[in-house]
Enzyme design. Structure first.
Site, short mmCIF file in Angstrom:
data_model
loop_
_atom_site.label_atom_id
_atom_site.label_comp_id
_atom_site.label_asym_id
_atom_site.label_seq_id
_atom_site.Cartn_x
_atom_site.Cartn_y
_atom_site.Cartn_z
N SER A 46 -5.82 12.95 -14.51
CA SER A 46 -7.27 12.88 -14.72
C SER A 46 -7.74 14.14 -15.44
O SER A 46 -7.11 15.20 -15.33
CB SER A 46 -8.00 12.76 -13.38
OG SER A 46 -9.40 12.85 -13.54
N TYR B 41 -8.90 15.36 -4.76
CA TYR B 41 -8.73 14.59 -5.98
C TYR B 41 -8.22 15.46 -7.12
O TYR B 41 -7.17 15.19 -7.72
CB TYR B 41 -10.03 13.89 -6.38
CG TYR B 41 -9.81 12.90 -7.51
CD1 TYR B 41 -9.25 11.66 -7.26
CD2 TYR B 41 -10.16 13.22 -8.82
CE1 TYR B 41 -9.02 10.75 -8.29
CE2 TYR B 41 -9.94 12.33 -9.85
CZ TYR B 41 -9.36 11.09 -9.59
OH TYR B 41 -9.13 10.20 -10.60
N LYS C 34 -4.33 15.45 -8.66
CA LYS C 34 -4.18 15.04 -10.05
C LYS C 34 -3.62 16.19 -10.89
O LYS C 34 -2.90 15.95 -11.88
CB LYS C 34 -5.52 14.56 -10.60
CG LYS C 34 -5.98 13.23 -10.03
CD LYS C 34 -4.99 12.11 -10.31
CE LYS C 34 -5.51 10.75 -9.91
NZ LYS C 34 -4.56 9.66 -10.22
N ASP D 208 0.87 -1.18 0.00
CA ASP D 208 0.00 0.00 0.00
C ASP D 208 0.90 1.23 0.00
O ASP D 208 1.65 1.46 0.96
CB ASP D 208 -0.89 -0.02 1.24
CG ASP D 208 -1.93 1.10 1.25
OD1 ASP D 208 -1.66 2.16 0.65
OD2 ASP D 208 -2.98 0.90 1.87
#
Length: 267
Positions: free
Chosen positions: A138, A151, A155, A61
């Site tokens: 993204s 997020y 990104k 991880d």
């Protein structure tokens, strides 16, 4: 001459698994990493059988410092490296104060720290092989993702970082690409509790594309020397609009919408 080797993070499913399949069919040996050992091992066994290649699995991880350092050490000690795909990533739904700090920290470590540190470890090998560096960003990297607060910003870092590295080392033969998919048919959303049968659209402005289509487009863009890859007419148009329309228009539209939420509340 040593056989070509590709390292892919987050290779368990979706875009990561599609990259594993694509590189395997080009004759690359693979080092695949991810958190879900059973799925990763199943993918490795299939690719070894179908493509007659060597596949090594290293589970971990990347939000855990020891697991990240173990992968950094592995990459640093490789005899050669021809491609590195930093694909591991996810979203946490919520505004800044609605998410506990440990979850923010973990997402920052996966998207920002791991991408940067693994790229740093791989660069000496990639320069020697004139290889490929692909970092998965993204379309949301151009958006304020108000309901999944880190997020879009993380990104955006991945995209900008990749462009910077790609330009810095272009004359040395490095081929770098920031992959910027829109909605892609993977288990990314189903693992967040979203019903894929109702979430993904097969036409229109929010059409979702397959991971295989996204990966195929990325290789075409690499061949053309592009630094950013966006799959689909709809997301190319969206990026064009976000980059050229007044920012105030986008802010006004987003202020009236919850479209930047990534979980089942997303309309």
């Amino acid at each position: 001459m040593s056989p070509r080797l590709a390292v892919i993070t987050g290779a368990t499913s979706g875009i990561g698994a599609a990259y594993a399949d694509a590189f395997a069919r080009q004759g690359y040996h693979l080092l695949l990493t991810g958190r879900r050992e059973q799925e990763l091992t199943r993918l490795a066994e299939r690719l070894k059988k179908e493509c007659d290649i060597e596949v090594t699995v290293q589970t971990g991880d990347l939000s855990y410092r020891n697991d990240l350092q173990a992968l950094v050490d592995t990459i640093s000690q490789l005899p050669n490296l021809d491609a590195l795909v930093n694909n591991a990533g996810y979203a946490e739904d919520g505004r800044l104060g609605e998410i506990e700090w440990e979850k923010h920290r973990a997402l920052l470590d996966v998207h920002v720290t791991a991408t940067t540190q693994l790229s740093h470890a791989g660069i000496p090998h990639l320069l020697q092989s004139k290889g490929i560096l692909i970092n998965v960003a993204s379309v949301a990297s151009w958006l304020p993702t108000t309901q999944s607060v880190l997020y879009g910003p993380t990104k955006a870092y991945v995209r900008s970082f990749t462009e910077s590295v790609g330009l810095a080392y272009r004359q040395d033969g490095l081929k770098a690409l920031a992959l910027c998919p829109g909605f892609t048919i993977t288990d990314f959303h189903s693992r967040m509790g979203i019903d894929p049968d109702t979430f993904y659209k097969d036409k229109g402005f929010t059409r979702a594309w397959t991971a295989e289509q996204v990966v195929s487009q990325s290789f075409k863009d690499l061949e053309k020397g592009r630094l950013v890859s966006v799959q689909g007419w709809n997301y190319k148009l969206l990026v064009f609009l976000m980059r050229h329309l007044p920012t105030s228009w986008m802010h006004a539209a987003l202020a009236r919408s919850s479209s930047t939420r990534f979980t089942e509340n997303n309309p």
